[in-house]
Design a protein around this motif. Structure first.
Motif, PDB file in Angstrom:
ATOM      1  N   HIS A 198       0.870  -1.175   0.000  1.00 42.29           N
ATOM      2  CA  HIS A 198       0.000   0.000   0.000  1.00 42.29           C
ATOM      3  C   HIS A 198       0.911   1.230   0.000  1.00 42.29           C
ATOM      4  O   HIS A 198       1.908   1.275   0.702  1.00 42.29           O
ATOM      5  N   TRP A 199       0.562   2.236  -0.755  1.00 38.06           N
ATOM      6  CA  TRP A 199       1.310   3.505  -0.784  1.00 38.06           C
ATOM      7  C   TRP A 199       2.815   3.320  -1.021  1.00 38.06           C
ATOM      8  O   TRP A 199       3.659   3.824  -0.256  1.00 38.06           O
ATOM      9  N   PRO A 200       3.218   2.632  -2.071  1.00 37.62           N
ATOM     10  CA  PRO A 200       4.653   2.408  -2.320  1.00 37.62           C
ATOM     11  C   PRO A 200       5.400   3.699  -2.632  1.00 37.62           C
ATOM     12  O   PRO A 200       6.630   3.738  -2.538  1.00 37.62           O
ATOM     13  N   GLU A 201       4.655   4.756  -2.986  1.00 37.12           N
ATOM     14  CA  GLU A 201       5.292   6.030  -3.311  1.00 37.12           C
ATOM     15  C   GLU A 201       6.062   6.613  -2.132  1.00 37.12           C
ATOM     16  O   GLU A 201       6.889   7.527  -2.309  1.00 37.12           O
ATOM     17  N   TYR A 202       5.813   6.119  -0.918  1.00 41.62           N
ATOM     18  CA  TYR A 202       6.549   6.612   0.237  1.00 41.62           C
ATOM     19  C   TYR A 202       8.042   6.324   0.142  1.00 41.62           C
ATOM     20  O   TYR A 202       8.852   6.989   0.781  1.00 41.62           O
ATOM     21  N   CYS A 203       8.414   5.330  -0.648  1.00 40.96           N
ATOM     22  CA  CYS A 203       9.842   5.036  -0.858  1.00 40.96           C
ATOM     23  C   CYS A 203      10.561   6.196  -1.532  1.00 40.96           C
ATOM     24  O   CYS A 203      11.765   6.384  -1.365  1.00 40.96           O
ATOM     25  N   LEU A 204       9.811   6.938  -2.329  1.00 44.83           N
ATOM     26  CA  LEU A 204      10.409   7.924  -3.224  1.00 44.83           C
ATOM     27  C   LEU A 204      10.447   9.323  -2.644  1.00 44.83           C
ATOM     28  O   LEU A 204      11.329  10.113  -2.967  1.00 44.83           O
TER      29      LEU A 204
ATOM     30  N   GLU B  84       9.728   9.746 -10.599  1.00 43.90           N
ATOM     31  CA  GLU B  84       8.479   9.076 -10.221  1.00 43.90           C
ATOM     32  C   GLU B  84       7.822   8.405 -11.420  1.00 43.90           C
ATOM     33  O   GLU B  84       7.254   7.313 -11.286  1.00 43.90           O
ATOM     34  N   ARG B  85       7.878   9.026 -12.573  1.00 41.40           N
ATOM     35  CA  ARG B  85       7.307   8.396 -13.768  1.00 41.40           C
ATOM     36  C   ARG B  85       7.991   7.052 -14.050  1.00 41.40           C
ATOM     37  O   ARG B  85       7.331   6.060 -14.368  1.00 41.40           O
ATOM     38  N   ARG B  86       9.307   7.014 -13.901  1.00 41.31           N
ATOM     39  CA  ARG B  86      10.036   5.750 -14.089  1.00 41.31           C
ATOM     40  C   ARG B  86       9.705   4.769 -12.979  1.00 41.31           C
ATOM     41  O   ARG B  86       9.596   3.558 -13.221  1.00 41.31           O
ATOM     42  N   PHE B  87       9.556   5.297 -11.755  1.00 38.87           N
ATOM     43  CA  PHE B  87       9.225   4.444 -10.607  1.00 38.87           C
ATOM     44  C   PHE B  87       7.941   3.668 -10.860  1.00 38.87           C
ATOM     45  O   PHE B  87       7.897   2.441 -10.698  1.00 38.87           O
ATOM     46  N   TRP B  88       6.883   4.363 -11.271  1.00 35.63           N
ATOM     47  CA  TRP B  88       5.600   3.685 -11.458  1.00 35.63           C
ATOM     48  C   TRP B  88       5.656   2.708 -12.635  1.00 35.63           C
ATOM     49  O   TRP B  88       5.002   1.658 -12.597  1.00 35.63           O
ATOM     50  N   ARG B  89       6.400   3.052 -13.651  1.00 36.94           N
ATOM     51  CA  ARG B  89       6.521   2.148 -14.799  1.00 36.94           C
ATOM     52  C   ARG B  89       7.153   0.825 -14.368  1.00 36.94           C
ATOM     53  O   ARG B  89       6.689  -0.254 -14.749  1.00 36.94           O
ATOM     54  N   ILE B  90       8.215   0.890 -13.575  1.00 31.56           N
ATOM     55  CA  ILE B  90       8.882  -0.326 -13.111  1.00 31.56           C
ATOM     56  C   ILE B  90       8.024  -1.046 -12.077  1.00 31.56           C
ATOM     57  O   ILE B  90       7.844  -2.273 -12.138  1.00 31.56           O
ATOM     58  N   PHE B  91       7.481  -0.291 -11.133  1.00 29.03           N
ATOM     59  CA  PHE B  91       6.685  -0.889 -10.060  1.00 29.03           C
ATOM     60  C   PHE B  91       5.506  -1.690 -10.613  1.00 29.03           C
ATOM     61  O   PHE B  91       5.294  -2.852 -10.234  1.00 29.03           O
TER      62      PHE B  91
ATOM     63  N   GLN C 107      -9.103   4.332 -14.218  1.00 26.26           N
ATOM     64  CA  GLN C 107      -8.059   5.353 -14.276  1.00 26.26           C
ATOM     65  C   GLN C 107      -6.669   4.757 -14.092  1.00 26.26           C
ATOM     66  O   GLN C 107      -5.704   5.202 -14.719  1.00 26.26           O
ATOM     67  N   ALA C 108      -6.559   3.753 -13.230  1.00 22.58           N
ATOM     68  CA  ALA C 108      -5.256   3.121 -12.999  1.00 22.58           C
ATOM     69  C   ALA C 108      -4.749   2.447 -14.269  1.00 22.58           C
ATOM     70  O   ALA C 108      -3.566   2.562 -14.621  1.00 22.58           O
ATOM     71  N   ARG C 109      -5.627   1.751 -14.983  1.00 23.94           N
ATOM     72  CA  ARG C 109      -5.191   1.066 -16.201  1.00 23.94           C
ATOM     73  C   ARG C 109      -4.857   2.051 -17.314  1.00 23.94           C
ATOM     74  O   ARG C 109      -3.966   1.812 -18.121  1.00 23.94           O
ATOM     75  N   GLN C 110      -5.583   3.158 -17.371  1.00 23.29           N
ATOM     76  CA  GLN C 110      -5.255   4.189 -18.357  1.00 23.29           C
ATOM     77  C   GLN C 110      -3.888   4.790 -18.081  1.00 23.29           C
ATOM     78  O   GLN C 110      -3.118   5.065 -19.002  1.00 23.29           O
ATOM     79  N   ARG C 111      -3.588   5.000 -16.820  1.00 21.12           N
ATOM     80  CA  ARG C 111      -2.328   5.626 -16.436  1.00 21.12           C
ATOM     81  C   ARG C 111      -1.154   4.655 -16.584  1.00 21.12           C
ATOM     82  O   ARG C 111      -0.064   5.052 -17.010  1.00 21.12           O
ATOM     83  N   TYR C 112      -1.380   3.379 -16.223  1.00 23.22           N
ATOM     84  CA  TYR C 112      -0.291   2.400 -16.203  1.00 23.22           C
ATOM     85  C   TYR C 112      -0.669   1.179 -17.044  1.00 23.22           C
ATOM     86  O   TYR C 112      -1.319   0.237 -16.545  1.00 23.22           O
ATOM     87  N   PRO C 113      -0.262   1.152 -18.319  1.00 18.19           N
ATOM     88  CA  PRO C 113      -0.650   0.056 -19.231  1.00 18.19           C
ATOM     89  C   PRO C 113      -0.259  -1.330 -18.738  1.00 18.19           C
ATOM     90  O   PRO C 113      -0.918  -2.315 -19.086  1.00 18.19           O
ATOM     91  N   ALA C 114       0.788  -1.439 -17.913  1.00 20.86           N
ATOM     92  CA  ALA C 114       1.207  -2.757 -17.424  1.00 20.86           C
ATOM     93  C   ALA C 114       0.100  -3.438 -16.622  1.00 20.86           C
ATOM     94  O   ALA C 114       0.048  -4.677 -16.554  1.00 20.86           O
ATOM     95  N   LEU C 115      -0.807  -2.662 -16.030  1.00 17.37           N
ATOM     96  CA  LEU C 115      -1.878  -3.258 -15.231  1.00 17.37           C
ATOM     97  C   LEU C 115      -2.873  -4.030 -16.093  1.00 17.37           C
ATOM     98  O   LEU C 115      -3.568  -4.921 -15.596  1.00 17.37           O
ATOM     99  N   SER C 116      -2.955  -3.682 -17.390  1.00 24.89           N
ATOM    100  CA  SER C 116      -3.872  -4.399 -18.279  1.00 24.89           C
ATOM    101  C   SER C 116      -3.402  -5.814 -18.577  1.00 24.89           C
ATOM    102  O   SER C 116      -4.153  -6.615 -19.146  1.00 24.89           O
ATOM    103  N   LYS C 117      -2.175  -6.126 -18.194  1.00 24.31           N
ATOM    104  CA  LYS C 117      -1.616  -7.455 -18.473  1.00 24.31           C
ATOM    105  C   LYS C 117      -1.725  -8.402 -17.278  1.00 24.31           C
ATOM    106  O   LYS C 117      -1.311  -9.557 -17.371  1.00 24.31           O
TER     107      LYS C 117
END
Length: 380
Positions: free
Chosen positions: A54-60, A107-114, A131-141
């Motif tokens: 949950h909230w992995p952005e706290y790492c960054l 952060e853009r690279r962070f979310w792409r890898i995460f 909205q999550a799938r639109q923002r991060y295409p990897a979630l569609s897989k």
């Protein structure tokens, strides 16, 4: 179906400011799962069936560039380690990005890898999933699930305190028209603008109550404190509010206003509704879906910037309609009528589904990989 999974969660029982995680994982334990708090030693030394983040952005954020690089690299390494040991990595999509945006390019690279390292994800609303799938295409897989937020009313003591008793505790006149903001007073939540708009209202019966730990910049904090010093209608408590006092601040209000500059989900909105107080929120993120579920008598939306006129109109409406509104029955069990045991069971079902051990999946929606179609699985 067996619920006996070994789960490592970050955070599990130590989430600050929200009872969501503790309620979820305590109910998982009651169903037979083993849940432990995330530590570096545990993830290296013990094999877990599921690691739930949950909230992995706290790492960054909120740290220097070298520390951010270290912690994000450690997170990615841990995710790879879990997958190598045949565990599954889940993410609950509370936010689509960090609110601070300390390092936008990184952060853009962070979310792409995460998102590319996940095995599954959980959204609190269908709109949040879209909205999550639109923002991060990897979630569609990968497989995604919609499992709603539960009622958090019973996580706090004294929730039946009356409006007049709550106001007496806070030294507020029973006849006042009280608009409140409760929660972390963070830069993205629009509190300085709320204080400014309120101070322009020509209504001596109106009171603004702002309570919560403050992380505003020094200049912004000084600005709202100066306004409060000149306007006795503005009451500020810019510090952590103990668990035992939370219900007092919510139940003293006629209207909860959350003028967030950016929003996907809001635990503060769910908390207000759980304690029978209507909310005014921006028409962003999943707030339209919350309105559709709870009803316009409980969730009011505004577009663009919050204006003093809209604030006064909604406050007057909230006061006038209080006697007919009563309890927020729609959230008596939780969003979509689910209690925390049901939500825990659905989350465990999601884990089993991704692990390939599920005989059924009883959640509200499921998204199979490579598909944008969310299939309704129940009659709710």
């Amino acid at each position: 179906m067996s619920k006996s999974l070994r789960i490592l969660a970050w955070p599990a029982f130590k989430a600050k400011g929200s009872p969501y995680n503790a309620l979820l994982y305590r109910n998982m334990e009651a169903l037979g799962a083993t849940v432990e708090e995330f530590t570096a030693w545990r993830i290296l030394s013990t094999r877990y069936d599921v690691v739930h983040l949950h909230w992995p952005e706290y790492c960054l954020n909120d740290r220097g560039p070298l520390a951010s690089l270290f912690w994000t690299s450690a997170l990615f390494g841990a995710m790879c380690w879990v997958r190598l040991r045949k565990g599954k990595v889940f993410w609950t999509v509370h936010n689509l990005e960090s609110h601070g945006q300390q390092y936008p390019a990184a952060e853009r690279r962070f979310w792409r890898i995460f998102t590319s390292l996940l095995n599954g994800y959980i959204c609190l609303t269908k709109e949040g999933g879209d909205q999550a799938r639109q923002r991060y295409p990897a979630l569609s897989k990968i497989q995604g699930f919609v499992i709603p937020h539960g009622n958090i009313r019973d996580a706090y003591p004294g929730v039946e305190i009356s409006r007049n008793a709550a106001r007496s505790r806070l030294g507020i006149d029973p006849s006042a028209k009280v608009v409140a903001f409760f929660g972390c007073v963070a830069p993205y939540k629009g509190v300085p603008e709320l204080v400014e708009k309120f101070s322009s209202l020509h209504d001596r019966q109106a009171v603004l109550l702002v309570a919560g730990k403050c992380s505003l910049a020094a200049a912004e904090r000084k600005r709202i404190e100066e306004i409060a010093a000149c306007d006795s209608r503005v009451r500020l408590r810019l510090e952590y509010v103990p668990h035992a006092e939370v219900a007092v601040y919510i139940r003293a209000a006629d209207l909860m206003v959350l003028p967030f500059r950016e929003i996907l989900n809001s635990g503060s909105a769910v908390l207000a509704l759980s304690l029978d107080r209507p909310v005014l929120v921006p028409a962003r993120g999943a707030m339209k879906e919350l309105q559709e579920f709870a009803g316009a008598e409980w969730v009011n939306l505004f577009s663009g910037d919050l204006t003093a006129e809209a604030l006064k109109r909604q406050l007057d409406w909230a006061v006038a309609s209080a006697s007919t509104r009563g309890r927020c029955r729609v959230l008596q069990l939780g969003w979509k009528g689910l209690n925390w045991r049901s939500i825990a069971e659905l989350t465990l079902d999601a884990y089993h589904h991704v692990r390939g051990s599920a005989e059924r999946f009883a959640s509200l929606h499921i998204q199979e990989p490579e598909s944008a179609q969310w299939e309704k699985r129940t009659g709710t």
